[in-house]
Design an enzyme around this catalytic site. Structure first.
Site, mmCIF file in Angstrom:
data_model
loop_
_atom_site.group_PDB
_atom_site.id
_atom_site.type_symbol
_atom_site.label_atom_id
_atom_site.label_comp_id
_atom_site.label_asym_id
_atom_site.label_seq_id
_atom_site.Cartn_x
_atom_site.Cartn_y
_atom_site.Cartn_z
ATOM 1 N N PRO A 196 51.069 19.299 -20.537
ATOM 2 C CA PRO A 196 51.895 20.496 -20.366
ATOM 3 C C PRO A 196 53.171 20.167 -19.597
ATOM 4 O O PRO A 196 53.133 19.477 -18.578
ATOM 5 C CB PRO A 196 50.985 21.438 -19.575
ATOM 6 N N GLU A 197 54.288 20.649 -20.113
ATOM 7 C CA GLU A 197 55.575 20.427 -19.473
ATOM 8 C C GLU A 197 56.026 21.731 -18.818
ATOM 9 O O GLU A 197 55.253 22.685 -18.705
ATOM 10 C CB GLU A 197 56.572 19.903 -20.508
ATOM 11 N N HIS A 227 33.260 21.135 -19.352
ATOM 12 C CA HIS A 227 34.441 20.463 -18.824
ATOM 13 C C HIS A 227 35.001 21.149 -17.577
ATOM 14 O O HIS A 227 36.098 20.802 -17.130
ATOM 15 C CB HIS A 227 35.526 20.389 -19.892
ATOM 16 N N ARG A 264 39.328 15.273 -19.915
ATOM 17 C CA ARG A 264 39.498 13.837 -19.679
ATOM 18 C C ARG A 264 39.540 13.470 -18.194
ATOM 19 O O ARG A 264 39.659 12.300 -17.848
ATOM 20 C CB ARG A 264 40.769 13.346 -20.385
ATOM 21 N N ARG A 308 73.263 6.467 -13.157
ATOM 22 C CA ARG A 308 72.038 5.688 -13.324
ATOM 23 C C ARG A 308 72.105 4.843 -14.589
ATOM 24 O O ARG A 308 72.574 5.293 -15.622
ATOM 25 C CB ARG A 308 70.820 6.619 -13.383
ATOM 26 N N LYS A 351 56.129 20.054 -13.088
ATOM 27 C CA LYS A 351 54.914 20.262 -13.877
ATOM 28 C C LYS A 351 53.737 20.687 -13.013
ATOM 29 O O LYS A 351 52.619 20.808 -13.521
ATOM 30 C CB LYS A 351 54.556 18.980 -14.635
ATOM 31 N N ARG A 401 56.895 5.966 -24.740
ATOM 32 C CA ARG A 401 56.556 7.197 -25.451
ATOM 33 C C ARG A 401 57.109 7.153 -26.876
ATOM 34 O O ARG A 401 58.243 6.724 -27.101
ATOM 35 C CB ARG A 401 57.134 8.421 -24.720
#
EC number: 3.2.2.23
Length: 365
Positions: A2-3, A186, A205, A246, A61, A355
């Site tokens: 989730p973002e 879970h 997980r 950067r 997040k 990614r």
């Protein structure tokens, strides 16, 4: 994972169900889900049980549950009322760097925050750089390498419990359940609220965690301390300056939570497509105009996703178990090998910062 939009959606869903409720019981089914100084089931339960929830918010997040354990900030000498007003809750959240959950149309209106309670445009809590590209001066949180003053020392010695910080990681979920609902296979932690409502932290997980935070532990928590600015609260000039100085591929920098908080794979790909920027472009080679455009598109994508309750790919569900809908609007994410919806070119895939990345070789330069 989730973002920002998904965590914001969950926070908005939890807020009416949790605000003002007291936690009357805690059951830890998986001790490994607890993180931080109060990470044993006994210490965690002792710190959390009996706390009244003031509000629910977000930082990057992280999903945050603030407790009403302090007197109202900015109202010295006045006791905190049991019926918490929105103003005292807002003061509390601002002072400690929380971002109160808003609605889909107002989330971006939260002010940039400093952990000492000052609201300073163009700066962020506990970070060495201002959002405007300038250096911060004066006092900072203990452990940041900045100047310490009496307030900072007081924070370092203050073990007042502020609330809970949840990081959902890949499969973490927070669900509201009616009384007597049994824990699932879970379910890692259960919070029982007065009135019988139950809050489950489920995580298939076991990568996610919940952390009970005190003023001291918050100030000394590297992850919190190093979080970059909120992308919905930065101005274009500051955003561009932050990236331009950067060296690194632009997508990798967007994913770096020390540079921008809350952005992940989905919204990096989608915003870079809209801005016409290849994800492997070196950030320092981009003109200010292109970085300004990226800033605007990133904010647009995040706001649109919040309005659609986030993106449900595999595991994400909101606090009531409902899926988001923004995945139906993806232009590139997860569409490698398919035609670009703008020009028809086959979308390419690459690896950036470990990614899978999807982009259009024609539209993005």
């Amino acid at each position: 994972m989730p973002e920002l939009p998904e965590v914001e959606t969950i926070a908005c869903g939890l807020r009416p169900a949790l605000s003002g409720r007291r936690i009357v019981g805690v059951t830890v089914h998986n001790p490994g889900t607890l993180e931080g100084p109060l990470c044993t089931p006994a210490a965690f339960t002792e710190a959390v049980q009996g706390q009244r929830i003031a509000d629910v918010g977000r930082r990057g997040k992280l999903l945050l549950v603030a407790f009403a354990s302090l007197p109202p900030v900015g109202h010295a000498g006045q006791p905190r009322p049991e019926g918490l007003s929105s103003s005292t809750v807002r003061d509390f959240l601002v002072t400690h760097g929380f971002h109160a959950a808003g609605c889909a149309t107002s989330v971006h209106a939260c002010a940039p925050l400093l952990a000492d309670g000052q609201q300073t445009r163009g700066r962020l809590a506990g970070h060495g750089d201002g959002m405007d590209g300038t250096s911060r001066t004066g006092s900072t949180l203990p452990g940041t390498g900045g100047t310490e003053n009496s307030d900072a020392v007081a924070v370092a010695d203050d073990d007042t419990v502020l609330g809970l910080a949840f990081h959902l990681k890949m499969t973490g979920r927070l669900f509201i359940h009616p009384p007597a609902t049994p824990a699932g296979i879970h379910t890692r932690v259960v919070f029982d609220l007065e009135g019988g409502t139950r809050l489950f932290f489920d995580d298939a997980r076991k990568f996610g965690y919940v952390r009970c935070i005190t003023r001291r532990s918050l100030a000394l928590w590297p992850f919190w301390r190093d979080l970059g600015p909120e992308p919905l609260e930065t101005e274009a000039r500051g955003f561009a300056a932050r990236l331009a100085r950067r060296r690194g591929r632009i997508k990798a920098l967007l994913l770096d939570q020390k540079v921008v908080a809350g952005v992940g794979n989905i919204y990096a790909d989608e915003s870079l497509f809209r801005a016409g920027i290849r994800p492997d472009t070196q950030a320092h080679t981009l003109t200010p105009e292109r970085l300004f455009a990226l800033h605007g598109h990133l904010q647009d994508v995040l706001r649109e996703s919040i309005a659609e309750c986030g993106s449900s790919i595999r595991d994400y569900r909101d606090a009531h178990g409902d899926a988001g809908a923004f995945q139906n609007s993806f232009r590139v994410y997860g569409r490698g090998g398919q035609p670009c919806r703008h020009c028809g070119t086959t979308l390419a895939t690459a690896q950036v910062a470990g990614r899978t990345t999807v982009f259009c070789p024609q539209c993005q330069r």
